[in-house]
Design a protein around this motif. Structure first.
Motif, PDB file in Angstrom:
ATOM      1  N   PRO A  81     -29.883  53.372 -12.021  1.00 42.89           N
ATOM      2  CA  PRO A  81     -29.962  52.179 -11.035  1.00 42.89           C
ATOM      3  C   PRO A  81     -30.132  52.486  -9.807  1.00 42.89           C
ATOM      4  N   ASP A  82     -29.671  53.789  -9.435  1.00 45.45           N
ATOM      5  CA  ASP A  82     -29.630  54.064  -8.033  1.00 45.45           C
ATOM      6  C   ASP A  82     -31.315  54.395  -7.372  1.00 45.45           C
ATOM      7  N   ILE A  83     -32.074  55.120  -8.637  1.00 45.84           N
ATOM      8  CA  ILE A  83     -33.532  55.017  -8.551  1.00 45.84           C
ATOM      9  C   ILE A  83     -34.210  53.762  -8.618  1.00 45.84           C
ATOM     10  N   THR A  84     -33.643  52.715  -9.444  1.00 48.49           N
ATOM     11  CA  THR A  84     -34.308  51.461  -9.710  1.00 48.49           C
ATOM     12  C   THR A  84     -34.163  50.835  -8.058  1.00 48.49           C
ATOM     13  N   SER A  85     -33.000  50.819  -7.341  1.00 46.74           N
ATOM     14  CA  SER A  85     -32.785  50.370  -6.159  1.00 46.74           C
ATOM     15  C   SER A  85     -33.659  50.928  -5.244  1.00 46.74           C
ATOM     16  N   GLY A  86     -33.885  52.218  -5.408  1.00 44.20           N
ATOM     17  CA  GLY A  86     -34.832  53.093  -4.394  1.00 44.20           C
ATOM     18  C   GLY A  86     -36.030  52.628  -4.580  1.00 44.20           C
ATOM     19  N   ILE A  87     -36.574  52.430  -5.938  1.00 43.05           N
ATOM     20  CA  ILE A  87     -38.128  51.807  -6.015  1.00 43.05           C
ATOM     21  C   ILE A  87     -38.255  50.496  -5.256  1.00 43.05           C
ATOM     22  N   TYR A 129     -22.859  42.899 -10.987  1.00 41.81           N
ATOM     23  CA  TYR A 129     -24.212  42.895 -11.105  1.00 41.81           C
ATOM     24  C   TYR A 129     -24.699  44.429 -11.374  1.00 41.81           C
ATOM     25  N   LEU A 130     -25.131  44.908 -12.555  1.00 37.75           N
ATOM     26  CA  LEU A 130     -25.441  46.442 -12.733  1.00 37.75           C
ATOM     27  C   LEU A 130     -27.168  46.258 -12.681  1.00 37.75           C
ATOM     28  N   PRO A 131     -27.861  46.877 -11.830  1.00 35.63           N
ATOM     29  CA  PRO A 131     -29.258  46.958 -11.927  1.00 35.63           C
ATOM     30  C   PRO A 131     -29.829  47.498 -13.064  1.00 35.63           C
ATOM     31  N   PRO A 132     -31.018  47.163 -13.344  1.00 34.18           N
ATOM     32  CA  PRO A 132     -31.655  47.815 -14.849  1.00 34.18           C
ATOM     33  C   PRO A 132     -31.592  49.367 -14.748  1.00 34.18           C
ATOM     34  N   TYR A 181     -24.309  41.433 -16.247  1.00 36.41           N
ATOM     35  CA  TYR A 181     -23.139  40.998 -15.380  1.00 36.41           C
ATOM     36  C   TYR A 181     -21.860  41.413 -15.973  1.00 36.41           C
ATOM     37  N   LEU A 182     -20.948  41.983 -15.245  1.00 33.06           N
ATOM     38  CA  LEU A 182     -19.593  42.048 -15.664  1.00 33.06           C
ATOM     39  C   LEU A 182     -18.457  41.356 -15.077  1.00 33.06           C
ATOM     40  N   SER A 183     -17.516  41.167 -15.522  1.00 28.48           N
ATOM     41  CA  SER A 183     -16.301  40.361 -14.977  1.00 28.48           C
ATOM     42  C   SER A 183     -15.299  40.989 -14.137  1.00 28.48           C
ATOM     43  N   PRO A 184     -15.102  40.785 -12.507  1.00 23.97           N
ATOM     44  CA  PRO A 184     -14.519  41.499 -11.867  1.00 23.97           C
ATOM     45  C   PRO A 184     -13.154  41.330 -12.165  1.00 23.97           C
ATOM     46  N   GLU A 230     -19.797  38.232  -5.368  1.00 24.28           N
ATOM     47  CA  GLU A 230     -20.678  39.432  -6.206  1.00 24.28           C
ATOM     48  C   GLU A 230     -20.556  40.418  -5.704  1.00 24.28           C
ATOM     49  N   ALA A 231     -20.469  41.752  -6.598  1.00 20.60           N
ATOM     50  CA  ALA A 231     -20.661  43.008  -6.158  1.00 20.60           C
ATOM     51  C   ALA A 231     -21.780  43.668  -7.036  1.00 20.60           C
ATOM     52  N   ILE A 232     -22.692  44.262  -6.248  1.00 21.87           N
ATOM     53  CA  ILE A 232     -23.668  45.095  -6.915  1.00 21.87           C
ATOM     54  C   ILE A 232     -23.346  46.598  -7.120  1.00 21.87           C
ATOM     55  N   PHE A 233     -23.363  47.125  -8.294  1.00 22.39           N
ATOM     56  CA  PHE A 233     -22.982  48.542  -8.263  1.00 22.39           C
ATOM     57  C   PHE A 233     -24.141  49.453  -8.708  1.00 22.39           C
ATOM     58  N   SER A 234     -24.631  49.987  -7.665  1.00 24.12           N
ATOM     59  CA  SER A 234     -25.851  50.911  -7.764  1.00 24.12           C
ATOM     60  C   SER A 234     -25.386  52.474  -7.785  1.00 24.12           C
ATOM     61  N   GLY A 235     -26.225  53.065  -8.625  1.00 23.53           N
ATOM     62  CA  GLY A 235     -25.832  54.404  -8.934  1.00 23.53           C
ATOM     63  C   GLY A 235     -26.326  55.133 -10.043  1.00 23.53           C
ATOM     64  N   ASN A 236     -25.991  56.339 -10.382  1.00 26.36           N
ATOM     65  CA  ASN A 236     -26.693  56.904 -11.538  1.00 26.36           C
ATOM     66  C   ASN A 236     -26.200  56.323 -12.807  1.00 26.36           C
ATOM     67  N   THR A 237     -27.034  56.759 -14.014  1.00 23.58           N
ATOM     68  CA  THR A 237     -26.608  55.994 -15.355  1.00 23.58           C
ATOM     69  C   THR A 237     -25.227  56.409 -15.684  1.00 23.58           C
ATOM     70  N   CYS A 238     -24.779  57.879 -15.454  1.00 23.11           N
ATOM     71  CA  CYS A 238     -23.619  58.216 -15.807  1.00 23.11           C
ATOM     72  C   CYS A 238     -22.435  57.576 -14.977  1.00 23.11           C
ATOM     73  N   MET A 239     -22.662  57.459 -13.835  1.00 23.61           N
ATOM     74  CA  MET A 239     -21.714  56.837 -12.701  1.00 23.61           C
ATOM     75  C   MET A 239     -21.807  55.286 -13.039  1.00 23.61           C
ATOM     76  N   ILE A 240     -22.595  54.646 -13.433  1.00 24.54           N
ATOM     77  CA  ILE A 240     -22.400  53.297 -13.793  1.00 24.54           C
ATOM     78  C   ILE A 240     -21.660  52.899 -15.120  1.00 24.54           C
ATOM     79  N   HIS A 241     -22.131  53.921 -16.362  1.00 24.40           N
ATOM     80  CA  HIS A 241     -21.044  54.060 -17.233  1.00 24.40           C
ATOM     81  C   HIS A 241     -19.411  54.137 -16.962  1.00 24.40           C
ATOM     82  N   LEU A 242     -19.161  54.877 -16.001  1.00 23.81           N
ATOM     83  CA  LEU A 242     -17.706  55.263 -15.973  1.00 23.81           C
ATOM     84  C   LEU A 242     -17.293  53.973 -14.865  1.00 23.81           C
TER      85      LEU A 242
END
Length: 556
Positions: free
Chosen positions: A294-300, A283-286, A266-269, A231-243
């Motif tokens: 999601p970077d702020i979701t992770s921060g919270i 996995y993409l956090p909410p 979830y996405l397929s690697p 599993e990979a967790i992608f945490s970043g701001n909304t634009c970075m997650i889209h890209l």
């Protein structure tokens, strides 16, 4: 047609007359850093043209070049149009070799209850589960081999951490520059760049390639086979997650600023060619909103804001300033576009946090100046933390006034050592930081705009909750950049109110540490997916008096 010969790279390309040097370079895969995406405002894409070829180009953007640079043949690659054959030298540092990137952040005791688990059965096979679902099986007992990757996708930097899911131990961490920043420095310019199919492909492929390279480094160092990374967790701001998910971010750049992704999915690697097990998951956090990701979701999650009593203000300082105010568990968020000045971009002698960057600046009572550089290298520029220190100290010592203007060199109350540092550069007053490195009036304006944006966001968010500055119990400064700042500098320049003095904590890379929590305990996914729906999003663009608050926040 004309020929552009990149002598440094030993490559040539034939292009239409009138093509810029930057466009010619990109056509054959040569990277010239252009953080402003060729708008001509950052001045960072300087290249050198052979002196006898200068008549073969049409130059614009020369205001970013000193007279000395012009005489040596320097031009801006984004603004120099080729009219006849030219020879070009690219004189850029490799920013990845000594880049200073933070890879730790505040966290809490995490109970291990991972989404991915393994079970060995009597038939001699090990079954891999994602939640309750079997996603694959392996011969023999492989239950001890269960790993994940947490990827913090920052606008400027990346951190990928290999984690043992069975124990929670971090096995290796790799940091790098986000390669997207070469093409476009901030979130808005990246949205614009990726709004067409070609631009999106550049952004998407560059990030996946870099992350795969980082994973490969961890694999080599630890000897772990990628087939056991599930599993990979992608945490970043909304634009970075889209890209990173190959989703066009165009909707983030126009009203009503609606993300096409909402996270919590979830996405397929295999589909994204990520260097982990094909049976695995990404996995993409909410996502909270278009500009609170999601970077702020992770921060919270990492700081457990929702559990705190009293009033806590969480601020992630960077190119996109995101912030959350928590009052006895009730959360409200907003964001503000600070721009790239804090990363050293748009600053005349600005640079990223690498060897030789001035990162600390202090003025003693007698005017003596103390400077420290990253890795004690010879000073070659100013990184973000150094910029905050410099401006903060100059404001505190009245070298810079409240309006942002330099004091007159003749001003008698300034110590002589400071007066002597106020010199003329290209006919305008500047402050000499170190030999050949200056802070200009234009740089101060960039700092005012960036810090003004974040201060205005803080003020507006507090006003929306009817909270006064002295009623805030704790301020948490998050992010790799924020961690290297001094509380004194933040209050000196007015990015934070004076009432916050003594209440400021630097919590580090909580995007990464929160991602770690998501990886190790599936219950946090359920909790945060529910919590994100309850977070109030305060839109600055719709707010009354925001313009007035912003203008007021510009002064020091």
């Amino acid at each position: 047609m004309v020929k552009v010969n990149f002598v440094t790279n030993d490559k040539s390309v034939t292009v239409e007359k009138g093509t810029t040097i930057l466009e010619a370079a990109r056509k054959i895969g040569i990277i010239i850093e252009s953080p402003c995406n060729a708008v001509g405002v950052c001045g960072k894409c300087k290249v050198k043209v052979a002196l006898n070829d200068l008549d073969n180009i049409l130059q614009a953007g020369v205001h970013h070049l000193s007279e000395n640079e012009k005489a040596q043949g320097f031009v801006l690659a984004c603004a120099a149009r080729v009219l006849e054959d030219v020879n070009v030298e690219i004189l850029q540092r490799n920013s990845n070799k000594t880049l200073q990137i933070l890879n730790h952040g505040e966290s809490f005791d995490i109970e291990l209850n991972s989404f991915v688990s393994k079970e060995y059965k009597d038939n001699g096979r090990t079954y891999v589960y994602a939640g309750e679902q079997i996603i694959g099986d392996e011969g023999g007992d492989t239950t001890a081999l269960n790993y994940g990757i947490v990827v913090d996708i920052g606008t400027t930097t990346l951190v990928a951490t290999l984690v043992d899911i069975n124990t929670g131990e971090e096995l290796n961490s790799v940091a790098a520059l986000n390669p997207q920043s070469i093409y476009a420095q901030d979130v808005l310019s990246r949205i614009k760049f990726a709004s067409d199919e070609k631009g999106l492909e550049v952004m998407y492929s560059s990030i996946i390639k870099e992350v795969n390279g980082m994973i490969e480094k961890s694999i080599k160092k630890t000897g772990i086979d990628k087939k056991y990374i599930y599993e990979a967790i992608f945490s970043g701001n909304t634009c970075m997650i889209h890209l990173a998910a190959n989703v066009n971010p165009y909707s983030l750049g126009k009203y009503p600023y609606t993300p096409l992704l909402r996270g919590g999915n979830y996405l397929s690697p295999e589909q994204h060619k990520l260097n982990i097990s094909d049976m695995g998951l990404i996995y993409l956090p909410p996502i909270i909103s278009a500009y609170v990701g999601p970077d702020i979701t992770s921060g919270i999650l990492a700081t457990r804001l929702q559990d705190r009593k009293g009033t806590t203000l969480f601020v992630d300082i960077g190119t996109n300033g995101e912030m959350v105010i928590a009052r006895d568990g009730k959360l409200s968020s907003t964001s503000t576009a600070a721009g790239p000045a804090f990363e050293g971009m748009n600053i005349t002698y600005g640079m990223r946090a690498e060897r030789g960057a001035i990162e600390y600046f202090n003025i003693e009572a007698d005017g003596y100046i103390e400077i420290k550089t990253i890795e004690d290298g010879a000073p070659i520029g100013i990184c973000g933390s150094g910029l905050f220190d410099i401006v903060g100290e100059l404001v505190f010592n009245k070298v810079i006034g409240k309006s942002g203007r330099f004091a007159s060199p003749e001003k008698s109350e300034l110590p002589e050592v400071l007066r002597k540092k106020l010199v003329k550069v290209n006919g305008k007053i500047a402050f000499e930081i170190a030999e050949g490195i200056f802070l200009t009036q234009k740089d101060i304006r960039q700092v005012q705009l960036a810090k003004g944006a974040i201060r205005a966001g803080i003020e507006f968010l507090m006003n929306s909750k009817k909270v006064k500055a002295d009623e805030v119990d704790k301020i948490q400064i998050a992010g790799s950049f924020g961690y290297h700042l001094r509380a004194k500098s933040l209050t000196n320049i007015g990015l934070l109110p004076k009432e916050f003095e003594g209440k400021i904590d630097f919590v580090g890379n909580t995007s990464k540490s929160g991602g770690h929590a998501f990886l190790l305990n599936k219950e946090y996914r359920v909790e945060m997916e529910k919590l994100v729906k309850e977070i109030e999003v305060v839109e600055l663009s719709n707010g009354e008096n925001f313009d007035k608050i912003f203008v007021k926040s510009l002064s020091f």
